[in-house]
Enzyme design. Sequence first.
Site, mmCIF file in Angstrom:
data_model
loop_
_atom_site.group_PDB
_atom_site.id
_atom_site.type_symbol
_atom_site.label_atom_id
_atom_site.label_comp_id
_atom_site.label_asym_id
_atom_site.label_seq_id
_atom_site.Cartn_x
_atom_site.Cartn_y
_atom_site.Cartn_z
ATOM 1 N N GLU A 97 -2.383 -9.522 -0.359
ATOM 2 C CA GLU A 97 -3.526 -9.796 0.195
ATOM 3 C C GLU A 97 -4.172 -9.568 -1.262
ATOM 4 O O GLU A 97 -4.567 -10.429 -0.859
ATOM 5 C CB GLU A 97 -2.916 -8.749 0.566
ATOM 6 C CG GLU A 97 -3.109 -8.715 2.626
ATOM 7 C CD GLU A 97 -2.820 -7.441 3.744
ATOM 8 O OE1 GLU A 97 -3.497 -7.324 4.245
ATOM 9 O OE2 GLU A 97 -3.002 -6.967 2.613
ATOM 10 N N GLY B 84 0.345 -4.968 0.727
ATOM 11 C CA GLY B 84 -0.512 -5.073 0.078
ATOM 12 C C GLY B 84 -1.042 -5.626 -1.203
ATOM 13 O O GLY B 84 -1.709 -6.677 -2.019
ATOM 14 N N ALA C 270 0.920 -1.130 0.340
ATOM 15 C CA ALA C 270 0.117 0.210 0.274
ATOM 16 C C ALA C 270 0.766 1.409 -0.245
ATOM 17 O O ALA C 270 1.777 0.970 0.544
ATOM 18 C CB ALA C 270 -0.702 0.202 1.268
ATOM 19 N N GLU D 17 4.596 -5.748 6.628
ATOM 20 C CA GLU D 17 4.273 -4.480 7.744
ATOM 21 C C GLU D 17 4.205 -3.554 8.827
ATOM 22 O O GLU D 17 4.736 -2.777 8.928
ATOM 23 C CB GLU D 17 2.789 -4.675 7.316
ATOM 24 C CG GLU D 17 1.487 -4.527 5.818
ATOM 25 C CD GLU D 17 1.455 -5.552 5.760
ATOM 26 O OE1 GLU D 17 0.776 -5.378 4.338
ATOM 27 O OE2 GLU D 17 2.186 -6.224 5.451
#
Length: 684
Positions: free
Chosen positions: A103, A100, A61, A123
């Site tokens: 994910e 992300g 992200a 993260e």
Amino acid sequence: MTIKTEIRGHVGIIRMDRPPVNAINHDIRAGLIAALVALAEKASLDRIVLAGADRIFAAGADAGEFNAPPTDPTLPQVIAAIEASPLPVVAAIRGACLGGGLELALACPWRIADPSAQLGLPEVILGVVPGSGGTQRLPRLIGLEMALSMISSGRSLSAAKALDAGLVDAIADDAVDAACAADLTEALVRPAVRAMPAPGAAQAAVADARALAGKKMRGQAAPLVAISLVEMTASTDFDTGLAAERAQFLALRSTPECKALRHVFFAERAARLPDSLKSAAPNSLEKVVVVGGGTMGAGIAYALVQSGSSVTLVERDDDAATAAQSRVSGLFDAAVARGLIQVDKAAATLAGMRFQASYDGLADAGLAIEAAFEDMEVKKSVLTALDTAMPDAVLATNTSYLDVDVMASWLADPARLVGLHFFSPAHIMKLLEIVRGKASSDTALATGFALAKQLRKLPVMVGVCDGFVGNRMLQRVREAAEHLLLEGAEFTQVDRVMTDFGYAMGLYMTQDLSGLDIAWANRKRQADARDPARLYSRVQDEMCTAGRLGRKTGEGWYIYEKGADPVPNPAVAPLVDAEAARHGITRQPMTDDAVLNRLLLALINEAATLLGEGIAAKAADVDLVLVHGYGFPRFRGGPLFHADQIGMAVLLEQVKALEAKDPIVWKVAPLIERLAAEGRGFLD
């Protein structure tokens, strides 16, 4: 356009295209949903392939959005759209597939990687946890133990290891082509990752992960939260776990810890060749000379040859050259033992190096780095010899303290000298201070930055002063600690408050490790220039005179006996008491908070002075130097990020109070006064 689509026969291909790392921002998320909807309406398609443009899938992200409230579509909404797609979505993974990005891939029923792929959920390194199902999907797919080892540490898996773990379904040289041609029969009948059975409990693995996080990432919240979320998957339904994960992600991303880690992350990304040097052509690094084969020189030479340079190491005589070769050989042996290089390659690389006791045959090298003993006369003899032997090369000094401008004056062309201050061990430490002398040419500086890039180090350009940025600040905090001892603090207390703050090791334990004689030699060098009115503690000098040099002699601030933990040295207290009495100081116990605050104020005030003098260009550079070179806890963001959290008005008041008691040692940095008056911080 951040999302590109194409139709290839029966396949719709979606590519994320946001250089350099396809960071997933609002435009990527909105574009993905729009593309999924548009392609699902095409009756001729039987699948969608999700890929990244160029050489990367998606590195996570966009951390730059963490300061703003979440906006629709969120990443969980995109992932839900992938899982709900009437067409199966195949992830074609090349390069980084992190955070992300992974994910997104976990939402796909099929995953194909190329050999360059790296898959992980890092993260916690940014002070948060996966926020879009990573902690809940990954354990269901690869098991709780493997997921714990990845998520709690932020480590990634190579394509081969990901295949072994079941994280990807296949490896292909061209992942997109393979995804277009793959037989999806199995993918269509197996459940989505979210619907897979809960993993088995692994209490021992959870306990081990917590212990490791407490050791490696001590003081940080995110790793422990991540471990608890992964642990939940064994006993909690998916939707409950997903909600808990999202709540923790949103809570953590606004914490000081997360902000500090993001600050360091962006500072690292900004550590590159300045715009002012982009037009300068660096010298070739194909051939490099290192002069001096001690611990530092051997490490530099090893790092250079491992990065692809042809290296000649010059020593003062044949015996020293043989000893240098043995040190470099030892570094290769250690790398072989750790599985970092094969035995035959290590032997061939070492055999390709030259070790010699003369300056003959060096003229075709583009760079020479002197790593000789830290003495001006020794440096002069080396640099003047290089000046003659290598008339066209960039010359660099690895000095830690000495005046680069004086060294440049010894050369026929002072412009070709640059400081390259490596940190020990040179083949491991990422930081490289590039010291810009008054005469240093753009070519010399650009060569330094090119070297940092080749060695994968973080370059920080600094100006000339005694100790540059890092060692000058280290000297100041050491002085502050010495004065604290005279006032009543204990050296064990100093070490304790530093480790409680997040340092891996306290100041005095670190001195014992490196050897007290190193700082002693520097104090003796500075003695003639020292202000006689400045409070000076002789405690360390007396310890050195008595032969208490730290671990190397079995005692320093602590006593070291084989097979036993270090214990405080009882010989220290009488020295401190006597020195305090000599200065007329009555020692009084001090609180831990007072000790820590004094140490931080010394760092911050000295850093502000350096910035004001132009020795450092910006606050983020100072923070990088202290985090990567001197152990300042990364999750605190560096001394100047931490200063901004305290507030400039508070800092000014506290330093002024100290200045009132000792105006020589505690002169308020003018930059602090100015920023306080303007209502700004160091990073504004």
